[in-house]
Motif scaffolding. Structure first.
Motif, PDB file in Angstrom:
ATOM      1  N   ARG A  22       0.836  -1.209   0.000  1.00  6.58           N
ATOM      2  CA  ARG A  22       0.000   0.000   0.000  1.00  6.58           C
ATOM      3  C   ARG A  22       0.868   1.256   0.000  1.00  6.58           C
ATOM      4  N   GLU A  23       1.996   1.186   0.687  1.00  2.62           N
ATOM      5  CA  GLU A  23       2.875   2.355   0.763  1.00  2.62           C
ATOM      6  C   GLU A  23       3.406   2.703  -0.632  1.00  2.62           C
ATOM      7  N   TRP A  24       3.884   1.695  -1.349  1.00  2.00           N
ATOM      8  CA  TRP A  24       4.418   1.959  -2.694  1.00  2.00           C
ATOM      9  C   TRP A  24       3.317   2.431  -3.626  1.00  2.00           C
ATOM     10  N   PHE A  25       2.160   1.787  -3.546  1.00  2.00           N
ATOM     11  CA  PHE A  25       1.053   2.138  -4.447  1.00  2.00           C
ATOM     12  C   PHE A  25       0.603   3.580  -4.208  1.00  2.00           C
ATOM     13  N   ASN A  26       0.451   3.970  -2.946  1.00  2.00           N
ATOM     14  CA  ASN A  26       0.023   5.334  -2.645  1.00  2.00           C
ATOM     15  C   ASN A  26       1.045   6.363  -3.133  1.00  2.00           C
ATOM     16  N   GLU A  27       2.303   6.017  -3.021  1.00  2.00           N
ATOM     17  CA  GLU A  27       3.357   6.913  -3.474  1.00  2.00           C
ATOM     18  C   GLU A  27       3.344   7.072  -4.997  1.00  2.00           C
ATOM     19  N   HIS A  28       2.911   6.035  -5.690  1.00  2.00           N
ATOM     20  CA  HIS A  28       2.902   6.046  -7.151  1.00  2.00           C
ATOM     21  C   HIS A  28       1.480   6.098  -7.721  1.00  2.00           C
ATOM     22  N   LYS A  29       0.545   6.632  -6.944  1.00  2.00           N
ATOM     23  CA  LYS A  29      -0.856   6.708  -7.390  1.00  2.00           C
ATOM     24  C   LYS A  29      -1.015   7.464  -8.711  1.00  2.00           C
ATOM     25  N   PRO A  30      -0.301   8.563  -8.948  1.00  2.00           N
ATOM     26  CA  PRO A  30      -0.436   9.237 -10.249  1.00  2.00           C
ATOM     27  C   PRO A  30      -0.043   8.341 -11.424  1.00  2.00           C
ATOM     28  N   ARG A  31       0.952   7.477 -11.239  1.00  2.00           N
ATOM     29  CA  ARG A  31       1.338   6.542 -12.308  1.00  2.00           C
ATOM     30  C   ARG A  31       0.203   5.549 -12.571  1.00  2.00           C
ATOM     31  N   TYR A  32      -0.428   5.089 -11.494  1.00  2.00           N
ATOM     32  CA  TYR A  32      -1.559   4.173 -11.644  1.00  2.00           C
ATOM     33  C   TYR A  32      -2.693   4.835 -12.418  1.00  2.00           C
ATOM     34  N   GLU A  33      -3.030   6.053 -12.036  1.00  2.00           N
ATOM     35  CA  GLU A  33      -4.126   6.765 -12.701  1.00  2.00           C
ATOM     36  C   GLU A  33      -3.827   6.962 -14.184  1.00  2.00           C
ATOM     37  N   LYS A  34      -2.598   7.295 -14.508  1.00  2.00           N
ATOM     38  CA  LYS A  34      -2.199   7.484 -15.903  1.00  2.00           C
ATOM     39  C   LYS A  34      -2.299   6.170 -16.678  1.00  2.00           C
ATOM     40  N   ALA A  35      -1.826   5.083 -16.073  1.00  2.00           N
ATOM     41  CA  ALA A  35      -1.868   3.769 -16.727  1.00  2.00           C
ATOM     42  C   ALA A  35      -3.314   3.306 -16.911  1.00  2.00           C
ATOM     43  N   ARG A  36      -4.129   3.496 -15.893  1.00  2.35           N
ATOM     44  CA  ARG A  36      -5.536   3.073 -15.979  1.00  2.35           C
ATOM     45  C   ARG A  36      -6.267   3.862 -17.059  1.00  2.35           C
ATOM     46  N   LYS A  37      -6.009   5.149 -17.145  1.00  2.00           N
ATOM     47  CA  LYS A  37      -6.636   5.986 -18.166  1.00  2.00           C
ATOM     48  C   LYS A  37      -6.262   5.493 -19.561  1.00  2.00           C
ATOM     49  N   ASN A  38      -4.998   5.123 -19.750  1.00  6.53           N
ATOM     50  CA  ASN A  38      -4.539   4.597 -21.035  1.00  6.53           C
ATOM     51  C   ASN A  38      -5.273   3.293 -21.376  1.00  6.53           C
ATOM     52  N   TYR A  39      -5.386   2.404 -20.395  1.00  2.00           N
ATOM     53  CA  TYR A  39      -6.069   1.126 -20.609  1.00  2.00           C
ATOM     54  C   TYR A  39      -7.545   1.349 -20.944  1.00  2.00           C
ATOM     55  N   LEU A  40      -8.208   2.240 -20.228  1.00  2.00           N
ATOM     56  CA  LEU A  40      -9.627   2.511 -20.476  1.00  2.00           C
ATOM     57  C   LEU A  40      -9.849   3.118 -21.855  1.00  2.00           C
ATOM     58  N   SER A  41      -8.965   3.991 -22.268  1.00  2.00           N
ATOM     59  CA  SER A  41      -9.080   4.585 -23.605  1.00  2.00           C
ATOM     60  C   SER A  41      -8.957   3.509 -24.679  1.00  2.00           C
ATOM     61  N   PHE A  42      -8.020   2.606 -24.469  1.00  2.00           N
ATOM     62  CA  PHE A  42      -7.850   1.487 -25.400  1.00  2.00           C
ATOM     63  C   PHE A  42      -9.121   0.641 -25.440  1.00  2.00           C
ATOM     64  N   LEU A  43      -9.688   0.339 -24.269  1.00  2.00           N
ATOM     65  CA  LEU A  43     -10.896  -0.474 -24.206  1.00  2.00           C
ATOM     66  C   LEU A  43     -12.077   0.219 -24.867  1.00  2.00           C
ATOM     67  N   ASP A  44     -12.185   1.528 -24.694  1.00  2.10           N
ATOM     68  CA  ASP A  44     -13.285   2.262 -25.317  1.00  2.10           C
ATOM     69  C   ASP A  44     -13.274   2.087 -26.829  1.00  2.10           C
ATOM     70  N   GLU A  45     -12.106   2.212 -27.442  1.00  4.20           N
ATOM     71  CA  GLU A  45     -12.028   2.047 -28.895  1.00  4.20           C
ATOM     72  C   GLU A  45     -12.215   0.584 -29.285  1.00  4.20           C
ATOM     73  N   LEU A  46     -11.663  -0.321 -28.483  1.00  6.79           N
ATOM     74  CA  LEU A  46     -11.841  -1.745 -28.753  1.00  6.79           C
ATOM     75  C   LEU A  46     -13.326  -2.101 -28.789  1.00  6.79           C
ATOM     76  N   LEU A  47     -14.074  -1.617 -27.832  1.00  7.76           N
ATOM     77  CA  LEU A  47     -15.509  -1.907 -27.768  1.00  7.76           C
ATOM     78  C   LEU A  47     -16.253  -1.335 -28.965  1.00  7.76           C
ATOM     79  N   ARG A  48     -15.903  -0.134 -29.365  1.00  8.98           N
ATOM     80  CA  ARG A  48     -16.559   0.473 -30.533  1.00  8.98           C
ATOM     81  C   ARG A  48     -16.330  -0.372 -31.780  1.00  8.98           C
ATOM     82  N   GLU A  49     -15.117  -0.897 -31.930  1.00  9.83           N
ATOM     83  CA  GLU A  49     -14.818  -1.718 -33.098  1.00  9.83           C
ATOM     84  C   GLU A  49     -15.449  -3.110 -32.984  1.00  9.83           C
ATOM     85  N   MET A  50     -15.541  -3.623 -31.762  1.00 11.84           N
ATOM     86  CA  MET A  50     -16.156  -4.943 -31.561  1.00 11.84           C
ATOM     87  C   MET A  50     -17.640  -4.938 -31.897  1.00 11.84           C
TER      88      MET A  50
END
Length: 227
Positions: A22-50
């Motif tokens: 939890r300590e490492w994750f909280n310290e790197h929360k902005p990296r998580y948010e950035k990575a999750r946003k990238n994954y969600l954007s990819f999924l949004d386009e994937l779903l539109r094409e599917m």
């Protein structure tokens, strides 16, 4: 612009797998948010094409299909607080559906994969699929034993009974597939594949190839609701 997976997303997931606190994750929360946003954007386009070949994708967004990164450790010996991957499941009824669907697993260190099929159905659904396999073995084999399918996914995976399922004889022609408790087709993905500009097309092509398998496994489950 075609969505892609950024290198920082895989790097974050690889780092999380080595620093799952939890300590490492909280310290790197902005990296998580950035990575999750990238994954969600990819999924949004994937779903539109599917939507062009899979009705279950219609009306869904990436956030509807993605699983939480927080692990439920209450009944587990593994007390790591976070999953070390991003996972999303596209199926009729959403990510918690018992129906067959499409899964995209993103992880660092060449541990990503995509998959399709049916994951540990409840007893009644399991019985219905086994009956379908018994009745329509040749149709199933045409799907999962075709050369193109096996080149991409290999053999069907899933936990199997060591004995013969109740109600079937050991010399049943379908016995190999009847012993499965879960029918999954899995394609491993390297980091190099995930980071390629055409990764979205690779996932779409693979999911399109998985549709006949999902349709076969869905059919008996839909019939249950009409009885």
């Amino acid at each position: 612009m075609i969505s892609t997976i950024d290198k920082h997303t895989l790097t974050f997931l690889a780092d999380l797998s080595r620093n799952n606190t939890r300590e490492w994750f909280n310290e790197h929360k902005p990296r998580y948010e950035k990575a999750r946003k990238n994954y969600l954007s990819f999924l949004d386009e994937l779903l539109r094409e599917m939507e062009h070949f899979e009705p279950a994708a219609r009306g869904q967004q990436g956030k509807d299909t993605v699983f939480r990164i927080y692990r439920d450790v209450r009944f587990s010996n593994d007390k790591r607080p976070y999953k070390d991957h991003f996972g999303a499941y596209v199926a009729e009824g959403g990510r918690k559906s018992v129906l067959p669907g499409y899964y995209l697993h993103l992880a660092g260190d060449n541990r990503s994969f995509l998959a399709g099929g049916l994951w540990y159905p409840p007893a009644a659904e399991l019985k219905a699929v086994r009956q379908e396999l018994d009745y329509n073995l040749e149709e199933f084999k045409r799907i999962v034993e075709s050369e193109d399918f096996k080149v991409r996914f290999g053999e069907i995976e899933g936990e199997q009974l060591k004995t013969t399922p109740k109600g079937y004889e050991k010399d049943n022609p379908a016995i190999h597939y009847l012993r499965f408790k879960s029918w999954n087709a899995v394609m491993p993905l390297s980091d190099e594949q995930v980071l390629r500009p055409d990764f979205l097309q690779l996932v779409l092509e693979s999911f399109r190839m998985l549709k006949p398998l999902n349709d076969f496994l869905t059919h008996p489950l839909k019939d249950m609701g009409e009885e």
